[in-house]
Structure formats: structure tokens, C-alpha cells
Write a protein that holds these residues in place. Structure first.
Motif, PDB file in Angstrom:
ATOM      1  N   GLN A  53       0.851  -1.192   0.000  1.00  0.00           N
ATOM      2  CA  GLN A  53       0.000   0.000   0.000  1.00  0.00           C
ATOM      3  C   GLN A  53       0.887   1.242   0.000  1.00  0.00           C
ATOM      4  O   GLN A  53       1.603   1.497   0.972  1.00  0.00           O
ATOM      5  CB  GLN A  53      -0.925  -0.002   1.220  1.00  0.00           C
ATOM      6  N   TYR A  54       0.821   2.005  -1.075  1.00  0.00           N
ATOM      7  CA  TYR A  54       1.617   3.220  -1.184  1.00  0.00           C
ATOM      8  C   TYR A  54       0.824   4.429  -0.705  1.00  0.00           C
ATOM      9  O   TYR A  54      -0.399   4.493  -0.859  1.00  0.00           O
ATOM     10  CB  TYR A  54       2.071   3.424  -2.628  1.00  0.00           C
ATOM     11  N   LYS A  55       1.528   5.369  -0.114  1.00  0.00           N
ATOM     12  CA  LYS A  55       0.886   6.584   0.373  1.00  0.00           C
ATOM     13  C   LYS A  55       0.527   7.495  -0.808  1.00  0.00           C
ATOM     14  O   LYS A  55       1.250   7.531  -1.813  1.00  0.00           O
ATOM     15  CB  LYS A  55       1.824   7.320   1.332  1.00  0.00           C
ATOM     16  N   PRO A  56      -0.549   8.262  -0.690  1.00  0.00           N
ATOM     17  CA  PRO A  56      -0.856   9.244  -1.741  1.00  0.00           C
ATOM     18  C   PRO A  56       0.259  10.288  -1.827  1.00  0.00           C
ATOM     19  O   PRO A  56       0.896  10.619  -0.819  1.00  0.00           O
ATOM     20  CB  PRO A  56      -2.165   9.879  -1.264  1.00  0.00           C
ATOM     21  N   PHE A  57       0.477  10.809  -3.021  1.00  0.00           N
ATOM     22  CA  PHE A  57       1.528  11.809  -3.192  1.00  0.00           C
ATOM     23  C   PHE A  57       1.318  12.999  -2.272  1.00  0.00           C
ATOM     24  O   PHE A  57       2.276  13.535  -1.697  1.00  0.00           O
ATOM     25  CB  PHE A  57       1.581  12.285  -4.645  1.00  0.00           C
ATOM     26  N   GLU A  58       0.072  13.436  -2.115  1.00  0.00           N
ATOM     27  CA  GLU A  58      -0.202  14.607  -1.265  1.00  0.00           C
ATOM     28  C   GLU A  58       0.249  14.364   0.171  1.00  0.00           C
ATOM     29  O   GLU A  58       0.729  15.282   0.841  1.00  0.00           O
ATOM     30  CB  GLU A  58      -1.696  14.950  -1.306  1.00  0.00           C
ATOM     31  N   GLU A  59       0.111  13.149   0.657  1.00  0.00           N
ATOM     32  CA  GLU A  59       0.559  12.830   2.016  1.00  0.00           C
ATOM     33  C   GLU A  59       2.084  12.913   2.111  1.00  0.00           C
ATOM     34  O   GLU A  59       2.626  13.456   3.089  1.00  0.00           O
ATOM     35  CB  GLU A  59       0.089  11.433   2.413  1.00  0.00           C
ATOM     36  N   ILE A  60       2.757  12.387   1.110  1.00  0.00           N
ATOM     37  CA  ILE A  60       4.221  12.467   1.086  1.00  0.00           C
ATOM     38  C   ILE A  60       4.668  13.925   1.027  1.00  0.00           C
ATOM     39  O   ILE A  60       5.566  14.355   1.763  1.00  0.00           O
ATOM     40  CB  ILE A  60       4.782  11.691  -0.114  1.00  0.00           C
ATOM     41  N   LEU A  61       4.033  14.710   0.162  1.00  0.00           N
ATOM     42  CA  LEU A  61       4.408  16.111   0.008  1.00  0.00           C
ATOM     43  C   LEU A  61       4.198  16.883   1.303  1.00  0.00           C
ATOM     44  O   LEU A  61       5.056  17.680   1.712  1.00  0.00           O
ATOM     45  CB  LEU A  61       3.606  16.751  -1.126  1.00  0.00           C
ATOM     46  N   GLU A  62       3.071  16.660   1.958  1.00  0.00           N
ATOM     47  CA  GLU A  62       2.807  17.362   3.216  1.00  0.00           C
ATOM     48  C   GLU A  62       3.840  16.995   4.270  1.00  0.00           C
ATOM     49  O   GLU A  62       4.273  17.842   5.063  1.00  0.00           O
ATOM     50  CB  GLU A  62       1.394  17.063   3.704  1.00  0.00           C
ATOM     51  N   SER A  63       4.262  15.733   4.287  1.00  0.00           N
ATOM     52  CA  SER A  63       5.298  15.317   5.239  1.00  0.00           C
ATOM     53  C   SER A  63       6.608  16.029   4.946  1.00  0.00           C
ATOM     54  O   SER A  63       7.272  16.530   5.861  1.00  0.00           O
ATOM     55  CB  SER A  63       5.497  13.806   5.173  1.00  0.00           C
ATOM     56  N   VAL A  64       6.994  16.084   3.688  1.00  0.00           N
ATOM     57  CA  VAL A  64       8.241  16.757   3.311  1.00  0.00           C
ATOM     58  C   VAL A  64       8.210  18.211   3.751  1.00  0.00           C
ATOM     59  O   VAL A  64       9.149  18.712   4.389  1.00  0.00           O
ATOM     60  CB  VAL A  64       8.477  16.645   1.795  1.00  0.00           C
ATOM     61  N   VAL A  65       7.130  18.921   3.423  1.00  0.00           N
ATOM     62  CA  VAL A  65       7.051  20.348   3.743  1.00  0.00           C
ATOM     63  C   VAL A  65       7.033  20.574   5.253  1.00  0.00           C
ATOM     64  O   VAL A  65       7.743  21.459   5.773  1.00  0.00           O
ATOM     65  CB  VAL A  65       5.803  20.971   3.081  1.00  0.00           C
ATOM     66  N   LYS A  66       6.261  19.771   5.969  1.00  0.00           N
ATOM     67  CA  LYS A  66       6.175  19.944   7.415  1.00  0.00           C
ATOM     68  C   LYS A  66       7.526  19.710   8.081  1.00  0.00           C
ATOM     69  O   LYS A  66       7.950  20.482   8.953  1.00  0.00           O
ATOM     70  CB  LYS A  66       5.134  18.974   7.997  1.00  0.00           C
ATOM     71  N   ILE A  67       8.206  18.666   7.667  1.00  0.00           N
ATOM     72  CA  ILE A  67       9.506  18.336   8.260  1.00  0.00           C
ATOM     73  C   ILE A  67      10.525  19.441   7.970  1.00  0.00           C
ATOM     74  O   ILE A  67      11.254  19.879   8.860  1.00  0.00           O
ATOM     75  CB  ILE A  67       9.990  16.978   7.722  1.00  0.00           C
ATOM     76  N   VAL A  68      10.585  19.894   6.728  1.00  0.00           N
ATOM     77  CA  VAL A  68      11.532  20.940   6.362  1.00  0.00           C
ATOM     78  C   VAL A  68      11.234  22.223   7.143  1.00  0.00           C
ATOM     79  O   VAL A  68      12.156  22.903   7.617  1.00  0.00           O
ATOM     80  CB  VAL A  68      11.508  21.195   4.847  1.00  0.00           C
ATOM     81  N   CYS A  69       9.961  22.556   7.294  1.00  0.00           N
ATOM     82  CA  CYS A  69       9.606  23.772   8.031  1.00  0.00           C
ATOM     83  C   CYS A  69       9.894  23.642   9.528  1.00  0.00           C
ATOM     84  O   CYS A  69      10.021  24.658  10.217  1.00  0.00           O
ATOM     85  CB  CYS A  69       8.131  24.116   7.806  1.00  0.00           C
ATOM     86  N   MET A  70      10.017  22.400  10.021  1.00  0.00           N
ATOM     87  CA  MET A  70      10.428  22.192  11.409  1.00  0.00           C
ATOM     88  C   MET A  70      11.941  22.147  11.542  1.00  0.00           C
ATOM     89  O   MET A  70      12.465  21.996  12.648  1.00  0.00           O
ATOM     90  CB  MET A  70       9.826  20.891  11.952  1.00  0.00           C
ATOM     91  N   GLY A  71      12.647  22.254  10.409  1.00  0.00           N
ATOM     92  CA  GLY A  71      14.101  22.291  10.457  1.00  0.00           C
ATOM     93  C   GLY A  71      14.783  20.968  10.196  1.00  0.00           C
ATOM     94  O   GLY A  71      16.003  20.861  10.368  1.00  0.00           O
ATOM     95  N   GLY A  72      14.021  19.966   9.766  1.00  0.00           N
ATOM     96  CA  GLY A  72      14.605  18.645   9.578  1.00  0.00           C
ATOM     97  C   GLY A  72      14.839  18.278   8.132  1.00  0.00           C
ATOM     98  O   GLY A  72      14.481  19.005   7.204  1.00  0.00           O
ATOM     99  N   ASN A  73      15.469  17.136   7.948  1.00  0.00           N
ATOM    100  CA  ASN A  73      15.582  16.468   6.655  1.00  0.00           C
ATOM    101  C   ASN A  73      14.559  15.343   6.601  1.00  0.00           C
ATOM    102  O   ASN A  73      14.017  14.926   7.625  1.00  0.00           O
ATOM    103  CB  ASN A  73      16.971  15.860   6.459  1.00  0.00           C
ATOM    104  N   VAL A  74      14.358  14.793   5.410  1.00  0.00           N
ATOM    105  CA  VAL A  74      13.497  13.620   5.274  1.00  0.00           C
ATOM    106  C   VAL A  74      14.133  12.667   4.280  1.00  0.00           C
ATOM    107  O   VAL A  74      14.654  13.093   3.242  1.00  0.00           O
ATOM    108  CB  VAL A  74      12.062  14.008   4.834  1.00  0.00           C
ATOM    109  N   ILE A  75      14.160  11.376   4.631  1.00  0.00           N
ATOM    110  CA  ILE A  75      14.503  10.362   3.639  1.00  0.00           C
ATOM    111  C   ILE A  75      13.261   9.517   3.390  1.00  0.00           C
ATOM    112  O   ILE A  75      12.560   9.112   4.325  1.00  0.00           O
ATOM    113  CB  ILE A  75      15.697   9.466   4.032  1.00  0.00           C
ATOM    114  N   LEU A  76      12.989   9.294   2.124  1.00  0.00           N
ATOM    115  CA  LEU A  76      11.829   8.516   1.701  1.00  0.00           C
ATOM    116  C   LEU A  76      12.299   7.125   1.304  1.00  0.00           C
ATOM    117  O   LEU A  76      13.272   6.971   0.561  1.00  0.00           O
ATOM    118  CB  LEU A  76      11.126   9.212   0.538  1.00  0.00           C
TER     119      LEU A  76
END
Length: 441
Positions: free
Chosen positions: A302-325
């Protein structure tokens, strides 16, 4: 409340630990790391052939991994058949250059590859075990691509991406960790290292040897990402990390060591797994989020919707973090189409909005505003979900700027004049930029 998966190792205290003394080279490398923002982690090994949740089914006490589909009914049979998967794992379509191109197009800036998972099967040409893709009974051993890590390192380095090596500290195939004839019930060693120090010394040397060869034989690495937090974590399973760090940094003193969930001087950045932390860690950090339900390849995942991935990326970056997918390559060596589809959409988004992601740092305003913000060299970028944005949200920005630019279409809004209309963009996010005014922070 979402139940935490039992494969997640977590140390909330370590997530809020501050740095001690760091070498200048490591400090500078951490700045580089925080500029990258987004990367990819590949979990690939024999478990792709089995189509199961990585190698977790081998651990008898980790029965959660078998509840929704045990690969074999009996644990002894399961282990016997799993250990023999090297005779079936034949990734004839593996093309590291194609992986690298797809990841570069997706906007990833660095890559982490599983050199060895808990099962002990090496995806690189180790000289300290015959249980590897390049030797033993492996059907793929004579293929020129058999040193999979070497192939990936060369291809990703060619397109300019950073290089990271994932390595599991426990090794369920090693005779020094799960000793033949002893009963290994769970994920720990089959013995108490305190009671058998000679055996543990052999395992400590085995780990040291493998990590040293990874650091010496594949050119400059950026990240050494150590998994298996139960090793060194209160079970008498103490590795000599001082010696290991000295050896792996011999010719690359800026190598980031990520001894996950352990804390201290060898957890150079922290790695919240499958989550966005409620409180931003004090150290540099990187959230780990698989594109699908599992890290490794599982048929019909089961793959996550793109919008969910995008929101995670933006939220993490705005909190000062990196993200690995996380991406789990298929047993034939290709990347799954659903993963490539998400990566393609991410790449298109990053091509337009990447300036608001890469090399940014967290910034917060005293005022409560609808946007999440980051800052880069005096320019502030803000993100708000387009469908939720109101005119009032835009007017509130007059507290921090008099003029802003929408990255969606390049239009400029002068907030010093009366504004009566809120622009609506088809994109998921409305992204703005303006110049920082220190007096309004």
C-alpha cells in the motif's frame, strides 16, 4: 492514537539531546547535511525475493512480522528456507544508473543503501563473510553487478548525490551473534555477552572489520547509518564505537556517524522513524518515511498518496529537519512503478518549488500565521495548503512583510494596498517568498 510498529527502535531522550564537543569537520558536514533536505533510502536484499517485511520474520519473538502472512509455518523451516534465498535472488534487471537518474529527477540530494540488514546478507563484497551477493551459493555472484553497493555508489556519485551506507549492527547469520546450536529466541544475540566475553569480542571485531572495509573500499562516504538500536542499548551488547569511529574516519574525518537511538557522540544526527516529531530535536535530524507501508519490497504493498508524502516533506523541512523517503526495489532489481510515480510527481513539484526547500533553515515569527516558514539568506518562504487559504490569512502577513511573491505563478502582492481577493491556485500548496525584516521576528 496510532500504535507504534514493533520494528521501530525509538529513544525519545536521544531525540532531545544536545551536542557535546564536535570536531570542526563534523560540524561543517552537518551544515552540508542540513542543506540537502531530502534523500532516499533503499532497503534491498533477500527479503525482496521472499516479499516479506524485511528480515524480521527470522526473529522468533518478533511474531508481529508473521501474523499477517508467515512466509513459512514453522520458524525452523522459515529460517532454513530464508538462509537459502541467495540461491534464488537473481536481480538480472538491476541498473544502478537508472536508479540514480530517477532519484536525481525526483529531487533527492543524497542516498542511503542497505549494505546489510539484520539477516546478515551483505549487498557488497565483504571479505569477512561468505553470505553475500558476490559469493557463497549466491546465484548472482558472477554477475559484474554483484557488488550492488559498489554499483549504486558509483552511479549516484556520477549524478552528484551524497552517499550513505546503512549497516545493521546485529547479524543473525553470524556465528558470533547467533551461535550455531544455541537458541536465538528474539532479535538479541543468542547468548549474554557478559557471560561469553570471548565470543562477543569476536563479534565486535567482525563488525569493526566490515565497517572499516565499507569506509575504505568505496571512496568518500557522507553518512554511515547504523541500525539495530538494541545493540549497545542495555543488553550488554557493547560495541567499541571509539575504535570503530577512529577506523572509519581515518581518511574521511567529516564522515557523519548515525548510531541510531543510542545518543551521545556517535549519533551525529537523530532519525525519527515513520513520524514527524511533535517537538523538533535539538540535534540535526532526519525523519524516515517509506513511500509504501513497508521499507522493503512486498507485492501489492500500500503506497501513500503523493499529497501525504508532500505534506510530510514540507512539514519536516519547516520544522528544520531532513526527510529520507524509503523505496524497496523489486527482486529483479527494478524500482516499483508506484514508487516511480510518486518520485516523478515529487520531482515536478521540486523543480518549481525547490528553492523554498533546499539549504533552508527553520524560522518562526512571534505572530500566529497560517503559513509554515523557512528562511534562506535573508529570504523567507512560506507554505500554506491552497484549499484552506483565506483572504484573512494573506492580510495577516502584513505584520511581517509589505510585499510578497507567489512562487506558484510569479505574481506579486502588495499588502500596503487594500486587498479584496485571495488568489486560488490549483497546486496543493500556495508558496510565497519575501525579504526578512529582523525587527518583526
Amino acid at each position: 492514537m496510532v500504535k507504534k510498529r514493533e520494528d521501530i527502535e525509538e529513544n525519545l531522550e536521544a531525540e532531545q539531546e544536545a551536542y557535546g564537543n564536535l570536531a570542526k569537520e563534523v560540524q561543517e558536514k552537518l551544515e552540508w547535511f542540513q542543506d540537502q533536505k531530502i534523500g532516499v533510502i533503499f532497503h534491498w536484499g533477500l527479503y525482496a525475493e521472499a516479499g516479506i517485511v524485511e528480515s524480521w520474520q527470522l526473529s522468533e519473538e518478533d511474531d508481529w512480522a508473521r501474523k499477517k502472512g508467515a512466509w513459512r509455518d514453522q520458524i525452523d523451516e522459515l529460517r532454513h528456507d530464508y538462509w537459502a534465498l541467495d540461491q534464488a535472488f537473481n536481480p538480472t534487471k538491476f541498473d544502478a544508473a537508472e536508479w540514480a537518474k530517477a532519484c536525481q529527477a525526483a529531487g533527492f540530494k543524497y542516498m542511503i543503501f542497505t549494505t546489510k540488514h539484520h539477516d546478515g546478507f551483505a549487498m557488497y563484497d565483504t571479505q569477512f563473510s561468505d553470505y553475500k551477493l558476490t559469493g557463497g551459493d549466491a546465484i548472482f555472484q558472477n554477475d559484474p553487478r554483484a557488488d550492488a553497493f559498489g554499483q549504486v555508489v558509483s552511479a549516484f556519485r556520477e549524478v552528484g548525490l551524497g552517499i550513505g551506507a546503512y549497516y545493521s549492527k546485529p547479524d543473525w547469520h553470524s556465528p558470533y551473534y547467533w551461535v550455531p546450536g544455541e537458541s536465538a529466541k528474539g532479535r538479541l544475540a543468542s547468548y549474554d555477552p557478559k557471560e561469553k566475553p570471548e565470543m562477543w569480542a569476536k563479534f565486535n571485531q567482525f563488525v569493526t572489520n566490515q565497517l572499516t572495509e565499507i569506509s575504505e573500499h568505496y571512496g568518500p562516504l557522507d553518512i554511515l547509518w547504523l541500525d539495530g538500536g538494541w545493540v549497545n542499548a542495555g543488553h550488554n551488547e557493547y560495541l567499541d564505537m571509539d575504535q570503530i569511529a577512529q577506523k572509519v574516519r581515518k581518511d574521511q574525518p567529516d564522515l557523519l556517524i548515525v548510531d541510531r537511538t543510542i545518543g551521545g557522540k556517535y549519533e551525529n544526527y537523530v532519525t525519527p522513524e515513520r513520524k514527524i516529531p511533535e517537538l523538533a530535536p535539538l540535534k540535526a535530524w532526519e525523519s524516515n518515511i517509506p513511500l509504501a507501508k513497508n521499507w522493503g519490497y512486498v507485492p501489492n504493498d500500500q503506497y501513500k498518496p503523493f499529497e501525504e508524502i508532500l505534506e510530510s516533506v514540507v512539514k519536516i523541512v519547516c520544522m528544520g529537519g531532513n526527510v529520507i523517503l524509503g523505496v524497496g526495489p523489486k527482486p529483479d532489481g527494478t524500482l516499483p512503478e508506484p514508487a516511480l510515480d510518486i518520485m516523478g510527481q515529487l520531482g515536478e513539484w521540486m523543480s518549481q518549488y525547490g528553492q523554498a526547500i533546499y539549504s533552508t533553515r527553520r524560522i518562526q515569527f512571534n505572530q500566529r500565521l497560517a503559513f509554515d516558514f523557512v528562511e534562506k539568506e535573508g529570504t523567507v518562504y512560506g507554505f500554506a495548503i491552497s484549499s484552506q487559504l483565506t483572504l484573512k490569512d494573506l492580510l495577516d502577513l502584513s505584520q511581517v512583510t509589505s510585499q510578497l511573491t507567489f512562487l506558484n505563478d510569479g505574481s506579486i502582492l502588495d499588502l500596503s494596498f487594500e486587498t479584496t481577493k485571495c488568489p486560488k491556485f490549483a497546486e496543493h500548496y500556495t508558496v510565497i517568498k519575501f525579504q526578512k525584516k529582523n525587527t518583526q521576528l
